[in-house]
Scaffold this active site. Structure first.
Site, mmCIF file in Angstrom:
data_model
loop_
_atom_site.group_PDB
_atom_site.id
_atom_site.type_symbol
_atom_site.label_atom_id
_atom_site.label_comp_id
_atom_site.label_asym_id
_atom_site.label_seq_id
_atom_site.Cartn_x
_atom_site.Cartn_y
_atom_site.Cartn_z
ATOM 1 N NE ARG A 29 -1.911 -1.998 3.125
ATOM 2 C CZ ARG A 29 -2.188 -2.377 4.367
ATOM 3 N NH1 ARG A 29 -3.307 -2.035 4.920
ATOM 4 N NH2 ARG A 29 -1.321 -3.083 5.044
ATOM 5 N NE ARG A 38 -5.674 -1.645 -0.171
ATOM 6 C CZ ARG A 38 -6.426 -0.953 0.665
ATOM 7 N NH1 ARG A 38 -6.929 0.200 0.298
ATOM 8 N NH2 ARG A 38 -6.667 -1.410 1.879
ATOM 9 C CG ASP A 74 -2.196 -12.811 2.722
ATOM 10 O OD1 ASP A 74 -1.735 -11.666 2.879
ATOM 11 O OD2 ASP A 74 -2.586 -13.520 3.676
HETATM 12 O O1 CP3 Z 1 5.886 -9.138 0.760
HETATM 13 C C1 CP3 Z 1 5.238 -8.938 -0.289
HETATM 14 O O2 CP3 Z 1 5.251 -7.858 -0.907
HETATM 15 C C2 CP3 Z 1 4.473 -10.091 -0.887
HETATM 16 C C3 CP3 Z 1 3.102 -10.194 -0.544
HETATM 17 C C4 CP3 Z 1 2.638 -10.561 0.849
HETATM 18 C C5 CP3 Z 1 1.390 -10.121 1.349
HETATM 19 N N1 CP3 Z 1 1.169 -10.743 2.538
HETATM 20 C C6 CP3 Z 1 0.491 -9.201 0.679
HETATM 21 C C7 CP3 Z 1 -0.527 -8.492 1.455
HETATM 22 C C8 CP3 Z 1 3.199 -11.407 1.811
HETATM 23 C C9 CP3 Z 1 4.546 -12.095 1.811
HETATM 24 C C10 CP3 Z 1 2.254 -11.522 2.864
HETATM 25 C C11 CP3 Z 1 2.452 -12.373 4.048
HETATM 26 C C12 CP3 Z 1 1.525 -12.280 5.171
HETATM 27 N N2 CP3 Z 1 0.174 -12.112 5.159
HETATM 28 C C13 CP3 Z 1 1.920 -12.454 6.520
HETATM 29 C C14 CP3 Z 1 3.309 -12.781 6.979
HETATM 30 C C15 CP3 Z 1 4.174 -11.595 7.000
HETATM 31 C C16 CP3 Z 1 3.859 -10.626 8.084
HETATM 32 O O3 CP3 Z 1 3.565 -9.466 7.730
HETATM 33 O O4 CP3 Z 1 3.928 -10.979 9.255
HETATM 34 C C17 CP3 Z 1 0.769 -12.345 7.315
HETATM 35 C C18 CP3 Z 1 0.704 -12.454 8.828
HETATM 36 C C19 CP3 Z 1 -0.333 -12.133 6.435
HETATM 37 C C20 CP3 Z 1 -1.752 -12.001 6.795
HETATM 38 C C21 CP3 Z 1 -2.290 -10.695 6.391
HETATM 39 N N3 CP3 Z 1 -2.564 -10.333 5.083
HETATM 40 C C22 CP3 Z 1 -2.609 -9.608 7.214
HETATM 41 C C23 CP3 Z 1 -2.423 -9.590 8.723
HETATM 42 C C24 CP3 Z 1 -3.090 -8.597 6.397
HETATM 43 C C25 CP3 Z 1 -3.708 -7.287 6.809
HETATM 44 C C26 CP3 Z 1 -2.781 -6.411 7.487
HETATM 45 C C27 CP3 Z 1 -2.064 -5.569 6.490
HETATM 46 O O5 CP3 Z 1 -0.842 -5.491 6.528
HETATM 47 O O6 CP3 Z 1 -2.784 -4.970 5.704
HETATM 48 C C28 CP3 Z 1 -3.001 -9.051 5.058
HETATM 49 C C29 CP3 Z 1 -3.328 -8.293 3.833
HETATM 50 C C30 CP3 Z 1 -2.227 -8.066 2.849
HETATM 51 N N4 CP3 Z 1 -1.371 -9.021 2.401
HETATM 52 C C31 CP3 Z 1 -1.936 -6.852 2.179
HETATM 53 C C32 CP3 Z 1 -0.889 -7.108 1.293
HETATM 54 C C33 CP3 Z 1 -0.259 -6.179 0.313
HETATM 55 C C34 CP3 Z 1 -2.690 -5.552 2.338
HETATM 56 C C35 CP3 Z 1 -3.915 -5.691 1.508
HETATM 57 C C36 CP3 Z 1 -4.494 -4.401 1.086
HETATM 58 O O7 CP3 Z 1 -5.220 -3.798 1.893
HETATM 59 O O8 CP3 Z 1 -4.251 -4.015 -0.059
#
Ligand code: CP3
Length: 343
Positions: A29, A38, A74
């Site tokens: 983001r 998005r 994700d």
């Molecule tokens: O790293 C990268 O750029 C690759 C993509 C990636 C995403 N999630 C995209 C994403 C990766 C490697 C993840 C891993 C992930 N997802 C983890 C492990 C890493 C960490 O941060 O601890 C976890 C716990 C998740 C679960 C998850 N997905 C959460 C808790 C959230 C919401 C919180 C947040 O940061 O927005 C997501 C959504 C998510 N995954 C987004 C992205 C780009 C945001 C989505 C959006 O609103 O556009």
């Protein structure tokens, strides 16, 4: 052939001309280009459409100049494939309306056919590899069994994951059954990511640090060890268990080539715990990217000095925050790229 293979050479422990750099959550983001997509598509639609996943994966490579791409997806696509409904709620995060609490709930979970349920990930990887055309390596990934259990049982994000922990402590047999099912799924899933073209694999144990050392071994590490063991002869692996610095020695002993660390441990101390024969990755405090650029430059230099030459991949200690200005992210990456260790 990969032109910039600094990351892979560093994972193998080879000497390199400089330290490679990428950022966890680098496709996200803080990038205006990401926000455009998005605005048009839902989160899982972006994950499940190979063209979109490919386009988003390439954004930080083109815009920021990182030394590796990480698949846009994700960790929660695995619980989805195993039969649970997963939603992503705007500004709230993940939500699973029917979490696992009992034996009956566990009956809804299966070890899926990954080609059938996650084939879109492998299609995305193939497309990304083509588009990258050897510029930088591609990192594939999955969540650790413990971190996925946290969401599958708690049903949403949490600071403590107390319900997930209570599930493990009061119904350990069910917990181990679920952890083993996630492990079996993940091994097949990650092997298929490698077959599709992923050059290295990172396992995210984002909530490993919520467990004490003994429980970390019981509910997290023993399952990650199975995954690393299954993969280590076909691909270099990076293990990132946030906050679990107490077990760096045990994690190094799994055979992973890389260990992620967060900013709450000194690089010198992490090196002492992990030993010489493993690459460390990290550990810039993501919130420090909100500092003025000259401060970022100074702090990056301090970080690189603390890690010393060789066996280090520069990264943040956790994901980049959405409110980081793009030029600050670029300053972080450029500071690493411009730095040379004195020989
Ligand atoms: O790293 C990268 O750029 C690759 C993509 C990636 C995403 N999630 C995209 C994403 C990766 C490697 C993840 C891993 C992930 N997802 C983890 C492990 C890493 C960490 O941060 O601890 C976890 C716990 C998740 C679960 C998850 N997905 C959460 C808790 C959230 C919401 C919180 C947040 O940061 O927005 C997501 C959504 C998510 N995954 C987004 C992205 C780009 C945001 C989505 C959006 O609103 O556009």
């Amino acid at each position: 052939m990969i032109h910039n293979d600094l990351l892979l050479r560093t994972l193998r422990g080879e000497e390199t001309e400089r330290t490679p750099v990428w950022m966890m959550r680098q496709a996200g983001r803080y990038l205006p280009e990401y926000m455009v997509l998005r605005g048009k598509y839902g989160f899982f639609e972006r994950c499940q459409t190979p063209e979109l996943a490919c386009q988003i994966t390439l954004q930080p490579v083109d815009i920021i100049g990182v030394d590796a791409a990480i698949l846009f997806s994700d960790i929660l696509v695995v619980p989805q494939a195993m039969g649970l409904e997963v939603q992503l709620i705007e500004s709230k995060g993940p939500f699973l309306p029917d979490p696992i609490k009992t034996l009956n709930d566990l009956k809804r979970v299966r070890v899926p056919d990954v080609d059938e349920t996650l084939g879109y990930v492998f299609d995305a990887i193939k497309m990304i590899k083509q588009e990258l055309n050897g510029r930088v390596p591609l990192i594939g990934f999955a969540g650790s069994p413990w971190t996925l259990l946290c969401y599958m049982v708690q049903g949403k994000g949490s600071k403590t994951f107390d319900e997930a922990k209570a599930f493990c402590y009061t119904q350990p047999e069910l917990a181990h059954q679920l952890l083993q099912m996630i492990t079996d799924t993940t091994i097949v899933y990650l092997t298929a990511q490698v077959k599709a073209g992923a050059d290295t694999i990172q396992l995210f144990d984002s909530w490993g640090g919520l467990l004490g050392p003994d429980d970390f071994e019981t509910f997290s590490l023993q399952y990650m060890r199975q995954i690393i063991t299954a993969l280590k002869d076909i691909v270099p692996t990076i293990l990132f268990a946030k906050g679990a610095w107490h077990s760096l020695d045990a994690m190094a002993a799994t055979g992973a080539q890389g260990l992620g660390i967060d900013w709450c441990i000194r690089p010198e101390m992490a090196r002492q715990f992990a030993g010489k024969n493993i690459t460390l990755q990290g550990n810039f405090d993501p919130a420090k990217l909100l500092s003025p650029i000259p401060v970022i430059q100074k702090e990056v230099k301090a970080m690189l000095d603390a890690f010393g030459p060789g066996r280090h991949i520069a990264n943040l200690g956790h994901g980049i925050l959405p409110n980081v200005p793009v030029d600050h992210a670029r300053a972080f990456v450029d500071s690493v790229k411009n730095y040379r260790h004195t020989k």
